[in-house]
Design a protein around this motif. Structure first.
Motif, PDB file in Angstrom:
ATOM      1  N   UNK A   4    -131.553 -99.466  -4.866  1.00 31.13           N
ATOM      2  CA  UNK A   4    -131.681 -99.262  -6.313  1.00 31.13           C
ATOM      3  C   UNK A   4    -132.632 -98.118  -6.669  1.00 31.13           C
ATOM      4  N   UNK A   5    -133.156 -97.408  -5.681  1.00 29.76           N
ATOM      5  CA  UNK A   5    -134.163 -96.379  -5.951  1.00 29.76           C
ATOM      6  C   UNK A   5    -133.620 -95.133  -6.635  1.00 29.76           C
ATOM      7  N   UNK A   6    -132.504 -94.633  -6.202  1.00 29.33           N
ATOM      8  CA  UNK A   6    -132.014 -93.345  -6.718  1.00 29.33           C
ATOM      9  C   UNK A   6    -130.608 -93.507  -7.282  1.00 29.33           C
ATOM     10  N   UNK A   7    -130.508 -94.068  -8.460  1.00 31.14           N
ATOM     11  CA  UNK A   7    -129.225 -94.277  -9.112  1.00 31.14           C
ATOM     12  C   UNK A   7    -128.967 -93.153 -10.108  1.00 31.14           C
ATOM     13  N   UNK A   8    -127.734 -92.628 -10.104  1.00 28.90           N
ATOM     14  CA  UNK A   8    -127.407 -91.648 -11.135  1.00 28.90           C
ATOM     15  C   UNK A   8    -127.131 -92.409 -12.439  1.00 28.90           C
TER      16      UNK A   8
END
Length: 86
Positions: A29-33
């Protein structure tokens, strides 16, 4: 693999401990567009609303980073839950 225009759903871990629903988010869930974030906001909201117990905890301890858009999504979930009748 999902079809065109469909996003894979990352399912958080959900447990129930001593009358509390715990929704745990991991490093995925850290780098979601923006599109993934909007999808996940709906997933989190549905999980929180459908929780069997009146208390919900979002466990972010395995998350190393999240941006301001993710915080906005969490606030949206919190506001929705706060508006629920006790």
């Amino acid at each position: 693999m999902p079809g065109p225009g469909l996003l894979p759903t990352k399912a958080p871990s959900v447990t129930r401990e001593q009358g509390v629903t715990v929704i745990a988010l991991g490093p995925e869930y850290e780098h979601l567009d923006d599109a993934e974030l909007e999808n996940q906001k709906g997933v989190l909201l549905n999980m929180a609303v459908e929780a069997d117990f009146p208390l919900v905890v979002l466990d972010l301890s395995r998350l190393g980073y999240f941006g301001s858009s993710f915080i906005e999504a969490l606030i949206c979930v919190w506001k929705h839950l706060s508006a629920r009748p006790d």
